[in-house]
Design a protein around this motif. Structure first.
Motif, mmCIF file in Angstrom:
data_model
loop_
_atom_site.group_PDB
_atom_site.id
_atom_site.type_symbol
_atom_site.label_atom_id
_atom_site.label_comp_id
_atom_site.label_asym_id
_atom_site.label_seq_id
_atom_site.Cartn_x
_atom_site.Cartn_y
_atom_site.Cartn_z
ATOM 1 N N ASP A 50 81.726 18.258 38.920
ATOM 2 C CA ASP A 50 83.042 18.855 39.119
ATOM 3 C C ASP A 50 82.893 20.102 39.979
ATOM 4 O O ASP A 50 81.788 20.462 40.395
ATOM 5 N N ALA A 51 84.007 20.772 40.255
ATOM 6 C CA ALA A 51 84.009 21.932 41.145
ATOM 7 C C ALA A 51 83.223 23.108 40.580
ATOM 8 O O ALA A 51 82.871 24.030 41.313
ATOM 9 N N PHE A 52 82.927 23.081 39.281
ATOM 10 C CA PHE A 52 82.213 24.185 38.649
ATOM 11 C C PHE A 52 80.693 24.092 38.833
ATOM 12 O O PHE A 52 79.988 25.088 38.695
ATOM 13 N N ASP A 53 80.177 22.918 39.115
ATOM 14 C CA ASP A 53 78.728 22.719 39.191
ATOM 15 C C ASP A 53 77.992 23.753 40.055
ATOM 16 O O ASP A 53 76.944 24.245 39.650
ATOM 17 N N PRO A 54 78.491 24.096 41.243
ATOM 18 C CA PRO A 54 77.743 25.048 42.075
ATOM 19 C C PRO A 54 77.587 26.441 41.462
ATOM 20 O O PRO A 54 76.716 27.199 41.866
ATOM 21 N N PHE A 55 78.418 26.771 40.481
ATOM 22 C CA PHE A 55 78.395 28.112 39.890
ATOM 23 C C PHE A 55 77.549 28.187 38.614
ATOM 24 O O PHE A 55 77.289 29.269 38.109
ATOM 25 N N PHE A 56 77.173 27.040 38.101
ATOM 26 C CA PHE A 56 76.370 26.972 36.883
ATOM 27 C C PHE A 56 74.886 26.924 37.217
ATOM 28 O O PHE A 56 74.488 26.372 38.245
ATOM 29 N N ASP A 57 74.059 27.482 36.324
ATOM 30 C CA ASP A 57 72.634 27.188 36.325
ATOM 31 C C ASP A 57 72.494 25.890 35.543
ATOM 32 O O ASP A 57 73.214 25.667 34.564
ATOM 33 N N HIS A 58 71.573 25.051 35.961
ATOM 34 C CA HIS A 58 71.349 23.776 35.279
ATOM 35 C C HIS A 58 69.967 23.819 34.648
ATOM 36 O O HIS A 58 68.960 23.772 35.355
ATOM 37 N N LEU A 59 69.933 23.957 33.330
ATOM 38 C CA LEU A 59 68.680 23.926 32.585
ATOM 39 C C LEU A 59 68.346 22.455 32.380
ATOM 40 O O LEU A 59 69.146 21.710 31.801
ATOM 41 N N ILE A 60 67.184 22.035 32.875
ATOM 42 C CA ILE A 60 66.851 20.612 32.813
ATOM 43 C C ILE A 60 65.561 20.380 32.038
ATOM 44 O O ILE A 60 64.667 21.219 32.011
ATOM 45 N N LEU A 61 65.514 19.228 31.423
ATOM 46 C CA LEU A 61 64.317 18.709 30.766
ATOM 47 C C LEU A 61 63.877 17.523 31.608
ATOM 48 O O LEU A 61 64.653 16.586 31.808
ATOM 49 N N THR A 62 62.667 17.581 32.147
ATOM 50 C CA THR A 62 62.170 16.469 32.948
ATOM 51 C C THR A 62 61.030 15.789 32.209
ATOM 52 O O THR A 62 60.361 16.391 31.372
ATOM 53 N N SER A 63 60.840 14.533 32.525
ATOM 54 C CA SER A 63 59.779 13.736 31.920
ATOM 55 C C SER A 63 58.825 13.272 33.006
ATOM 56 O O SER A 63 59.243 12.960 34.120
ATOM 57 N N GLU A 64 57.562 13.208 32.650
ATOM 58 C CA GLU A 64 56.537 12.726 33.575
ATOM 59 C C GLU A 64 56.381 11.212 33.517
ATOM 60 O O GLU A 64 55.553 10.653 34.229
ATOM 61 N N GLU A 65 57.183 10.538 32.666
ATOM 62 C CA GLU A 65 57.109 9.076 32.599
ATOM 63 C C GLU A 65 57.455 8.487 33.963
ATOM 64 O O GLU A 65 58.323 9.001 34.657
ATOM 65 N N PRO A 66 56.798 7.395 34.354
ATOM 66 C CA PRO A 66 57.123 6.772 35.648
ATOM 67 C C PRO A 66 58.565 6.259 35.672
ATOM 68 O O PRO A 66 59.042 5.681 34.699
ATOM 69 N N VAL A 67 59.257 6.520 36.782
ATOM 70 C CA VAL A 67 60.634 6.051 36.973
ATOM 71 C C VAL A 67 60.771 5.486 38.381
ATOM 72 O O VAL A 67 60.084 5.918 39.301
ATOM 73 N N ALA A 68 61.684 4.544 38.540
ATOM 74 C CA ALA A 68 61.913 3.937 39.851
ATOM 75 C C ALA A 68 62.643 4.897 40.787
ATOM 76 O O ALA A 68 62.397 4.920 41.985
ATOM 77 N N ASP A 69 63.556 5.692 40.238
ATOM 78 C CA ASP A 69 64.357 6.618 41.030
ATOM 79 C C ASP A 69 64.023 8.043 40.575
ATOM 80 O O ASP A 69 64.148 8.357 39.396
ATOM 81 N N PRO A 70 63.618 8.927 41.493
ATOM 82 C CA PRO A 70 63.262 10.301 41.103
ATOM 83 C C PRO A 70 64.381 11.047 40.380
ATOM 84 O O PRO A 70 64.111 11.940 39.588
ATOM 85 N N LEU A 71 65.648 10.669 40.625
ATOM 86 C CA LEU A 71 66.751 11.329 39.934
ATOM 87 C C LEU A 71 66.699 11.063 38.430
ATOM 88 O O LEU A 71 67.205 11.854 37.637
ATOM 89 N N ASP A 72 66.081 9.962 38.042
ATOM 90 C CA ASP A 72 66.007 9.610 36.620
ATOM 91 C C ASP A 72 64.898 10.356 35.891
ATOM 92 O O ASP A 72 64.703 10.159 34.694
ATOM 93 N N ARG A 73 64.194 11.240 36.589
ATOM 94 C CA ARG A 73 63.173 12.060 35.942
ATOM 95 C C ARG A 73 63.818 13.110 35.018
ATOM 96 O O ARG A 73 63.206 13.582 34.076
#
Length: 182
Positions: A50-73
């Motif tokens: 949404d329009a708010f996304d650019p103003f937020f910090d995004h705290l992410i949890l990533t996994s080292e498991e193999p994925v076909a698409d890097p976005l799914d990390r």
């Protein structure tokens, strides 16, 4: 379910790919699992934003498991907006539904939390604990005293929600100097 904590990393999204990964996860959880409505453009991209996304910090949890698409990390996310970012940008997301003036004018530092979710295959393990630990670090590093955000209950009939709403009202009502109104 047994998870190796070393397979995960919690951090603020720094790259466009990491932000897109957060939006992809939100799409999978909120749209595919929970049935949220999105635009045709979001459906084609398989991302929720949404329009708010650019103003937020995004705290992410990533996994080292193999994925076909890097976005799914990205397997966990919290969207975080400090008052400073809200004032410099488009305001708090929750201000569309609530009068947040008591929080906005408080001398105490505040943080709006939202769009929190964890990928289905990573629930029940250390994911939420790791996200909360990352959130705690974020809060402590920035001297934040007030955390708030919007949350939803399923449906529109208050009857099935009466017990939960009563519990929240009697046990977790904000103090009067921070009590916002719809």
């Amino acid at each position: 379910m047994q998870s190796d904590v070393r397979q995960y990393r919690v951090k603020l999204a720094e790259t466009e790919e990491e932000r897109l990964g957060a939006q992809r996860l939100r799409y999978r959880v909120f749209v595919e699992e929970m049935g949220a409505a999105v635009t045709p453009e979001q459906r084609a991209a398989r991302r929720e934003w949404d329009a708010f996304d650019p103003f937020f910090d995004h705290l992410i949890l990533t996994s080292e498991e193999p994925v076909a698409d890097p976005l799914d990390r990205v397997v966990g996310v919290y969207r975080l907006m400090r008052r400073e970012a809200a004032q410099a940008g488009i305001g708090f997301y929750g201000a569309a539904e609530y009068d947040l003036s008591l929080i906005e004018t408080s001398p105490r530092e505040s943080l709006e939390l939202g769009r929190s979710c964890i990928a289905a295959g990573h629930r029940g393990g250390p994911g939420m604990h790791l996200l909360w630990s990352g959130l705690a670090q974020y809060v402590l590093e920035r001297d934040i005293e007030i955390l708030f955000g919007t949350a939803s209950f399923p449906g529109t009939d208050p009857a099935p929600l009466a017990e939960a709403l009563s519990f929240l009202h009697h046990r977790h009502l904000a103090p009067p100097d921070l009590r916002v109104r719809a």
